[in-house]
Every structure is written in structure tokens, then in C-alpha cells.
Design an enzyme around this catalytic site. Structure first.
Site: not given
Length: 501
Positions: A117, A195, A219
Site C-alpha cells: 500500500k 483505504s 481499511s
């Protein structure tokens, strides 16, 4: 070599979000050209890929090239991978193959390609955190959990998309002003959640064997749910946040955890011991041993379940999904009780008030720290500053509910509950005006810090072709129970299924 996408303007971002469905109306036509066979090595788990490498059935160079070919094929449609380090990955793959020929190995992930990420620092590779002030920022060191994966032999392919600071999706999933909008690989008219949406999308699309994500309010679990894969938010204190753009420290520290996403639960069990443990910087970390999920006696589990938190009812198909999974534990002979932690609404209310108690000055400090002068449209920077007396009252109220819920959990070993109130949502979704902001099915377990995971259970009829999942929660430090329970559900329901793209 570092490759990034062109920065998009605010106007372009808003236009692409509103018109995403029309822009990508022909995914099925492309799918036939770039799909892969069900027995393709790209579809195996990271655990299986590592074994194939050790057994000489495949090379690291082959896996890296296959992953990049897959990324190149699907990324124009889903925009999940936002930066790559191809020359370095290829060099590391060649080195990994040479070591294996000599009978040497770096560790259990030797030669396995992965992504990270974009909210984590990665040495030599652009790390934006989705904010314009960092669009050219290249760290000198890896975040500890990235370094640990690489030290165990994994090969970094690149970075995956995230909302600004992991907080700025604004109900649109994974989108920012640096890289734009990420889409769901099962249907590009839908969100991949956020996210860790880029992470979930590329892992589900079989362009990466696993990803490392973060979870502030769901997330990791939201993208696992929306993309039909497996993910775990570990116990608070299990995995360090150092090197994450919203890292250790401050009054909101206890909400943030970091952990892995993968197609199969066996990979979460492989990865978590590698990523876990104190790093001598994140002061919230604790040296608590991670127990072996294979040693969990599933038949003895005391299971609580609920189909609704009483604030926003999940759809009928999601409530049925919970009951389907409850059945998996009943069939083992587990003691099963319909129950849920007390004061869930009150905990959500307190956290909601707490989040904005400083007028969101903590978000404005992040913008200033990273030199960002234009925030993403979805990043909340509004709020009313409360008096210090009210702030300390909120802290006390939140801790009191945490304690009450922890005492409640003494009666049980596992909670089976929804991961969402509805199937994956369209890109153009607008939150109903009367929907409470605090009605999450995931964020409460960030507030408590309990370990929680998600795995795919089935396919939606409400959003045809998109996956549905279940959330499983255990007592603090019993991440092994979550992993064992996820594996049981996956075995019964089948888990990940390849998307059509």
C-alpha cells in the site's frame, strides 16, 4: 527504475468519479483477451508459490514477469498499482533463483512477488500516501513490515493506491489527487472499498501474491470484503505502524493497525508471524507471542453472533451470509449464542465525537507536514474544537465502554458478524443523508483493538457477480483464533474466486 502515473487535477478527479461507469462500459470484451486459466501459477496462494519455488517447479524470474504482465493487462481498467520498481524486482528475482540453485534461501517468502500500500515507506520507490505534497517523495528506508517481508525473501513489485493519508476517500472508496480512482476487478462500475483498495483489487486480480495494508476503521477488512479475498487486522500492538504515513503516536493512535491481505487464509497465517513483533520505535507494540492457528480447537469455541448492530440493518443477503457461517460452527458442535458487545452505538458515538474533537487539526498538521496545499475532496478537515474538559470526558467514556466490552467478551472466544451493511457499492454511490456516520460494522473493532478478519463466503445477487464476505473477531492477542476460524469458513465456502478480467 521507478514508474508513477501522471498527477490528476481536482476537476479531473471529480469528473472521473462521476463518469466512471460510462468510461468503462466494456469490461467483458476485454476480459476474454486477458483472462487466465484456472490452473495458472498466478492463481495459487503465496504459500503454494513459495513451495513451487523451493521445489524448482517455477523460478522467481518467471513469477515476477507473470505478475508484471498481469498488472499491465488489468491495471488500465482498475488503476490499482500506482508505481513499480521493475529493474530492481527483476534483479532480485535473478538473485533469488541463483540462491536456490546453491541450496540457499532468505526465508519462507523467498522469491514470492508482492505489493505494498502506498501509505508505507519503501526504500528507493516513490511513497506518496496519496497526498500531492509527497508525489515525488522517495524514502531512504523501508517501513519495518516492508523490510521484514523483503528480509524473508519476498520481492517488491510496486505500490498500490490509497486515499489521501488513507483517510480521504469521502465515500468514494480509493481515490486521490495524485493517482485518481481505483475500481473493483469484479466489475469496474463498483468500488474496491478503501483505504487498502488498490491492495485488495490487485491481489484479487492475481497481479500480486499478497499486499501489506493498514486499517484505521476497516481499511483492510473493507477491501477484503469488496474484492473477495482474505485480510486480517491484528490485535493492536501486534504489528508496528512505523513508516506508515499515519503512524504511531497521538490521541488517535489506538485506532490504527497494519496487516496483510492475500487471496487465501493460509497466506495470512504465513505472513503474520513475519510481520509481527516490536520494532524498537512504535511504543504501543508488545512482545506477545503469536500462537499457532493450527493448534486452535475449533470444536471448543464459544461463538457469539449478530446479524445487525441495531443502527443500520445489513441487507437480507448479508444477514443470511452471517447465518450461513454460524451454521459452519454449529456443525462442529460449538456453543453458539446470539449476542453482541454492549453499547456498540455508544462506542460509535463517542469515537465519532472524539475524531473531530480537535477540529481535525491533526489532519491539517499532516497536510502541512507533507507540504500539501490542495487536499483531496474527500478528506475531512472540518470540525468544531471542544473544550479540554469535554475532550478528557470523551477519552474516559471511550475507555469505560472498552472495559465493559472486554468483560463481556470473557463469555466467548469468537464473534461472527457482518463486515458491511451491503454488497460492494457503485462508484457513483451517495451516502444517504439519514445514515449515521458511526454505524460501521468494522470501526468498533479498531476502537477496541481486537483482532478481526474477513474472508469471502459467496457472491452477491444485489450486486451481481461481486463477492460477499464475513467478519470474524476474537479476544485480544488471539489472532490465532481469527485465523483458524477464517480458514474453517474458507474451507466450507470456497474463498477467493478469480474475477473475469
Amino acid at each position: 527504475m521507478i514508474r508513477t502515473r501522471t498527477t490528476v487535477s481536482r476537476r479531473q478527479l471529480l469528473r472521473s468519479t462521476a463518469a466512471a461507469s460510462a468510461m468503462l462500459a466494456l469490461p467483458a470484451l476485454r476480459a476474454k483477451a486477458i483472462g487466465f486459466a484456472a490452473d495458472d501459477v498466478l492463481t495459487v496462494s503465496a504459500t503454494q508459490a513459495a513451495k513451487l519455488l523451493r521445489d524448482g517447479k517455477v523460478t522467481a524470474v518467471e513469477l515476477v514477469e507473470k505478475c508484471y504482465a498481469r498488472i499491465d493487462a488489468v491495471n488500465p481498467m482498475i488503476n490499482a498499482v500506482v508505481a513499480t520498481c521493475r529493474e530492481r524486482a527483476r534483479a532480485e528475482a535473478a538473485e533469488a533463483d541463483a540462491m536456490l540453485k546453491q541450496g540457499k534461501s532468505k526465508g519462507p517468502l523467498h522469491g514470492v512477488p508482492f505489493t505494498v500500500k502506498d501509505s508505507f515507506d519503501t526504500a528507493g520507490l516513490v511513497s506518496t500516501g496519496g497526498t500531492l505534497g509527497r508525489k515525488e517523495f522517495v524514502p531512504g528506508t523501508d517501513a519495518p513490515i516492508v523490510a521484514r517481508a523483503r528480509a524473508a525473501g519476498a520481492i517488491l513489485l510496486g505500490k498500490t493506491n490509497t486515499p489521501e493519508f488513507t483517510l480521504g476517500g469521502g465515500g468514494k472508496g480509493t481515490v486521490n489527487l495524485v493517482y485518481g480512482l481505483t475500481k473493483n476487478p469484479y466489475d469496474v462500475k463498483y468500488q474496491p472499498s478503501g483505504s487498502s483498495g488498490g491492495a485488495g483489487a490487485i491481489v484479487a486480480a492475481a497481479g500480486s501474491y499478497f499486499d501489506v495494508g493498514s486499517d484505521y476503521g476497516g481499511s483492510i477488512r473493507g477491501p477484503a470484503f469488496a474484492n473477495g479475498i482474505a485480510g486480517i487486522k491484528p490485535t493492536l500492538g501486534r504489528v508496528p505502524r512505523t513508516g506508515h504515513i499515519v503512524g504511531y503516536g497521538g490521541p488517535f493512535d489506538s485506532f490504527q493497525e497494519t496487516g496483510p491481505l492475500a487471496r487465501r487464509v493460509e497466506d495470512l497465517a504465513l505472513l503474520l508471524p513475519i510481520l509481527a513483533g516490536p520494532d524498537d520505535w512504535d511504543a504501543a507494540m508488545a512482545p506477545v507471542p503469536l500462537r499457532d492457528p493450527k493448534a486452535v480447537d475449533l470444536k471448543s469455541l464459544r461463538v457469539a453472533y449478530y446479524t445487525t448492530n441495531g443502527q443500520v440493518d445489513p441487507t437480507a443477503e448479508l444477514q443470511a451470509t452471517v447465518m450461513q457461517c454460524v451454521g459452519y460452527f454449529k456443525s462442529l458442535g460449538c456453543t453458539v449464542t446470539q449476542d453482541m458487545p454492549p453499547k456498540m452505538k455508544e462506542l460509535g458515538d463517542v469515537r465519532q465525537a472524539f475524531n473531530g474533537a480537535d477540529g481535525r487539526e491533526h489532519i491539517r498538521r499532516l497536510l502541512k507536514k507533507h507540504g500539501t496545499t490542495q487536499a483531496s475532496p474527500g478528506l475531512r478537515i472540518d470540525g468544531d474544537v471542544v473544550p479540554s474538559a469535554e475532550f478528557t470526558r470523551l477519552c474516559e467514556a471511550m475507555d469505560a465502554i472498552r472495559s465493559e466490552q472486554l468483560a463481556w467478551f470473557e463469555k466467548y472466544d469468537l464473534i461472527v458478524c457482518p463486515a458491511s451493511e451491503r454488497a460492494p457499492i457503485p462508484l457513483d454511490y451517495e451516502r444517504p443523508a439519514d445514515r449515521p456516520r458511526n454505524a460501521s460494522y468494522t470501526s468498533e473493532y479498531n476502537t477496541t483493538g481486537w483482532p478481526a478478519g474477513v474472508v469471502r463466503v459467496g457472491t452477491s445477487t444485489e450486486a451481481p457477480g461481486l463477492p460477499l464476505g464475513i467478519q470474524l473477531v476474537a479476544q485480544p492477542w488471539r489472532d490465532d483464533v481469527v485465523l483458524a476460524a477464517l480458514a474453517h469458513v474458507e474451507k466450507q465456502a470456497g474463498g477467493w474466486k478469480a474475477p473475469s478480467i
